[in-house]
Each structure stands twice: as structure tokens, then as C-alpha cells.
Design a protein around this motif. Structure first.
Motif, PDB file in Angstrom:
ATOM      1  N   LYS A 122      26.603  48.198  -0.758  1.00  0.00           N
ATOM      2  CA  LYS A 122      26.512  49.621  -1.085  1.00  0.00           C
ATOM      3  C   LYS A 122      27.766  50.063  -1.832  1.00  0.00           C
ATOM      4  CE  LYS A 122      23.875  50.331   3.110  1.00  0.00           C
ATOM      5  NZ  LYS A 122      23.914  50.822   4.473  1.00  0.00           N
ATOM      6  N   LYS A 123      27.535  50.813  -2.899  1.00  0.00           N
ATOM      7  CA  LYS A 123      28.626  51.370  -3.687  1.00  0.00           C
ATOM      8  C   LYS A 123      28.435  52.880  -3.762  1.00  0.00           C
ATOM      9  CE  LYS A 123      29.089  49.462  -7.666  1.00  0.00           C
ATOM     10  NZ  LYS A 123      29.034  49.123  -9.101  1.00  0.00           N
ATOM     11  N   GLU A 124      29.486  53.618  -3.385  1.00  0.00           N
ATOM     12  CA  GLU A 124      29.447  55.073  -3.481  1.00  0.00           C
ATOM     13  C   GLU A 124      30.015  55.496  -4.827  1.00  0.00           C
ATOM     14  OE1 GLU A 124      31.565  56.451  -0.023  1.00  0.00           O
ATOM     15  OE2 GLU A 124      29.750  56.320   1.210  1.00  0.00           O
ATOM     16  N   ILE A 125      29.301  56.385  -5.501  1.00  0.00           N
ATOM     17  CA  ILE A 125      29.704  56.855  -6.818  1.00  0.00           C
ATOM     18  C   ILE A 125      29.991  58.343  -6.723  1.00  0.00           C
ATOM     19  CG2 ILE A 125      29.003  57.123  -9.220  1.00  0.00           C
ATOM     20  CD1 ILE A 125      27.040  54.724  -8.596  1.00  0.00           C
ATOM     21  N   GLY A 126      31.200  58.719  -7.133  1.00  0.00           N
ATOM     22  CA  GLY A 126      31.600  60.123  -7.085  1.00  0.00           C
ATOM     23  C   GLY A 126      32.319  60.513  -8.362  1.00  0.00           C
ATOM     24  N   ALA A 127      32.863  61.702  -8.345  1.00  0.00           N
ATOM     25  CA  ALA A 127      33.565  62.223  -9.512  1.00  0.00           C
ATOM     26  C   ALA A 127      34.792  61.385  -9.870  1.00  0.00           C
ATOM     27  CB  ALA A 127      33.984  63.670  -9.250  1.00  0.00           C
ATOM     28  N   ASP A 128      35.394  60.746  -8.874  1.00  0.00           N
ATOM     29  CA  ASP A 128      36.600  59.949  -9.103  1.00  0.00           C
ATOM     30  C   ASP A 128      36.313  58.480  -9.374  1.00  0.00           C
ATOM     31  OD1 ASP A 128      38.138  62.220  -8.678  1.00  0.00           O
ATOM     32  OD2 ASP A 128      38.311  61.831  -6.523  1.00  0.00           O
ATOM     33  N   GLY A 129      35.046  58.104  -9.542  1.00  0.00           N
ATOM     34  CA  GLY A 129      34.693  56.718  -9.810  1.00  0.00           C
ATOM     35  C   GLY A 129      33.796  56.143  -8.733  1.00  0.00           C
ATOM     36  N   ALA A 130      33.778  54.817  -8.663  1.00  0.00           N
ATOM     37  CA  ALA A 130      32.899  54.119  -7.720  1.00  0.00           C
ATOM     38  C   ALA A 130      33.725  53.246  -6.788  1.00  0.00           C
ATOM     39  CB  ALA A 130      31.890  53.274  -8.477  1.00  0.00           C
ATOM     40  N   GLU A 131      33.222  53.099  -5.551  1.00  0.00           N
ATOM     41  CA  GLU A 131      33.906  52.289  -4.561  1.00  0.00           C
ATOM     42  C   GLU A 131      32.880  51.612  -3.650  1.00  0.00           C
ATOM     43  OE1 GLU A 131      36.888  53.211  -0.875  1.00  0.00           O
ATOM     44  OE2 GLU A 131      37.261  54.249  -2.770  1.00  0.00           O
ATOM     45  N   TRP A 132      33.060  50.304  -3.437  1.00  0.00           N
ATOM     46  CA  TRP A 132      32.187  49.577  -2.527  1.00  0.00           C
ATOM     47  C   TRP A 132      32.438  50.067  -1.104  1.00  0.00           C
ATOM     48  CZ3 TRP A 132      28.244  47.011  -4.346  1.00  0.00           C
ATOM     49  CH2 TRP A 132      28.313  46.491  -5.642  1.00  0.00           C
ATOM     50  N   VAL A 133      31.392  50.173  -0.328  1.00  0.00           N
ATOM     51  CA  VAL A 133      31.488  50.608   1.063  1.00  0.00           C
ATOM     52  C   VAL A 133      31.895  49.412   1.917  1.00  0.00           C
ATOM     53  CG1 VAL A 133      30.229  51.567   3.031  1.00  0.00           C
ATOM     54  CG2 VAL A 133      29.740  52.385   0.705  1.00  0.00           C
ATOM     55  N   ALA A 134      32.998  49.550   2.628  1.00  0.00           N
ATOM     56  CA  ALA A 134      33.506  48.479   3.486  1.00  0.00           C
ATOM     57  C   ALA A 134      32.829  48.527   4.854  1.00  0.00           C
ATOM     58  CB  ALA A 134      35.017  48.620   3.649  1.00  0.00           C
ATOM     59  N   ALA A 135      32.814  47.382   5.519  1.00  0.00           N
ATOM     60  CA  ALA A 135      32.287  47.312   6.881  1.00  0.00           C
ATOM     61  C   ALA A 135      33.155  48.187   7.785  1.00  0.00           C
ATOM     62  CB  ALA A 135      32.303  45.870   7.369  1.00  0.00           C
ATOM     63  N   LYS A 136      32.522  48.793   8.779  1.00  0.00           N
ATOM     64  CA  LYS A 136      33.237  49.680   9.694  1.00  0.00           C
ATOM     65  C   LYS A 136      33.369  49.020  11.061  1.00  0.00           C
ATOM     66  CE  LYS A 136      31.923  53.871   7.348  1.00  0.00           C
ATOM     67  NZ  LYS A 136      30.672  54.127   6.712  1.00  0.00           N
ATOM     68  N   GLU A 137      34.522  49.200  11.661  1.00  0.00           N
ATOM     69  CA  GLU A 137      34.780  48.640  12.986  1.00  0.00           C
ATOM     70  C   GLU A 137      33.769  49.157  14.007  1.00  0.00           C
ATOM     71  OE1 GLU A 137      36.254  46.357  15.973  1.00  0.00           O
ATOM     72  OE2 GLU A 137      36.720  46.209  13.840  1.00  0.00           O
ATOM     73  N   ALA A 138      33.379  50.414  13.905  1.00  0.00           N
ATOM     74  CA  ALA A 138      32.413  50.992  14.844  1.00  0.00           C
ATOM     75  C   ALA A 138      31.076  50.255  14.798  1.00  0.00           C
ATOM     76  CB  ALA A 138      32.199  52.475  14.546  1.00  0.00           C
ATOM     77  N   ASP A 139      30.675  49.793  13.618  1.00  0.00           N
ATOM     78  CA  ASP A 139      29.424  49.048  13.492  1.00  0.00           C
ATOM     79  C   ASP A 139      29.533  47.684  14.187  1.00  0.00           C
ATOM     80  OD1 ASP A 139      28.340  51.145  12.031  1.00  0.00           O
ATOM     81  OD2 ASP A 139      28.910  50.256  10.100  1.00  0.00           O
TER      82      ASP A 139
END
Length: 146
Positions: A122-139
Motif C-alpha cells: 500500500k502506498k499513500e498519496i498526498g499533497a506532499d508526495g507518496a509514501e509506502w505504508v510500513a507494517a505496524k507493531e500493533a498489527d
């Protein structure tokens, strides 16, 4: 079991009705739908990638494990890929069982594994560009209870 990895949107109500009407011997149907959320207020879209064939095989394995752990009458998993906007449905899980405990537990198990182990990127795209979604410790912590 029905499994669909698709780019097209799905109709939650229609999918739930179709799933429930096709189940025999169940006293409970549980559904969960994941939605693209905009925590920062600046998300334009989320792009979800996967490898066809590999993704379906991995999800089928997760469903088989759930079916071995709980007495399920049926399971439905729909997961989307491609470009999705805030508020759009990403995925849906439905479980049917004779008793609600099995249906709820299996749905929660499937969600935990789909969130952290299914081969989607998953990649989040916003006004400041795009960033891959990292795994979360909670998951990862959520997986340990299973």
C-alpha cells in the motif's frame, strides 16, 4: 468459500445479502469492511499493489486455516487493488457459522492475517508526495493472540 481480488468497487449490501442467502445451517453471519481512512486529512489516494496468483493462494491458505480452527458454514473475502480514495471500501470479510462465537472469531482472525500477512503493498498519496505504508507493531501484536 468465495475469494475475489479485484480492482472494481463492490456493493457491501448486495455482497452481504448474496452471501447470507447462500448459506445453509448457519445461525450467524458476521461481516467486516475495511475503508480507506485519511488520518492526516491530506490523503488524496491509496494505491494497493499485489501479485496475481500469489495473493489469491495466500488468502486461500488463510481461509483454510480459519475453516480448520472454527466450525464455519462459509467464508467470503473480497480485497481490492489499484487506486482508491478516502472513504472507499478496500476489503470485506464475511463468515457464517452455526454459532456467533465461531463467526466472530474467524472474521477477526481473517482480518488480523489479511492486514499483516496477505501480500498487498500500500502506498499513500498526498499533497506532499507518496509514501509506502510500513507494517505496524500493533498489527503484529494482534497476530500473537492467535
Amino acid at each position: 468459500m468465495r475469494l475475489s481480488v479485484q480492482s472494481a468497487p463492490f456493493d457491501l449490501g448486495a455482497e452481504t445479502a448474496r452471501f447470507a442467502s447462500g448459506v445453509t445451517g448457519a445461525g450467524a453471519v458476521v461481516t467486516f469492511t475495511g475503508i480507506v481512512r485519511d488520518d492526516s486529512g491530506s490523503l488524496a489516494a491509496m494505491e494497493i499493489e499485489h501479485y496475481p496468483g500469489m495473493t489469491e493462494k495466500a488468502i486461500a491458505g488463510i481461509v483454510e486455516e480459519a475453516s480448520a480452527r472454527w466450525h464455519l458454514a462459509d467464508v467470503l473475502v473480497i480485497h481490492r487493488f489499484g487506486r482508491l480514495g478516502p472513504g472507499e471500501a478496500i476489503m470485506m470479510v464475511a463468515t457464517a457459522a452455526a454459532h456467533r462465537g465461531d463467526a466472530f472469531a474467524a472474521a477477526e482472525f481473517l482480518m488480523d492475517y489479511l492486514k499483516s500477512r496477505a501480500p498487498f503493498w500500500k502506498k499513500e498519496i498526498g499533497a506532499d508526495g507518496a509514501e509506502w505504508v510500513a507494517a505496524k507493531e500493533a498489527d503484529e501484536v494482534a497476530l500473537k493472540r492467535w
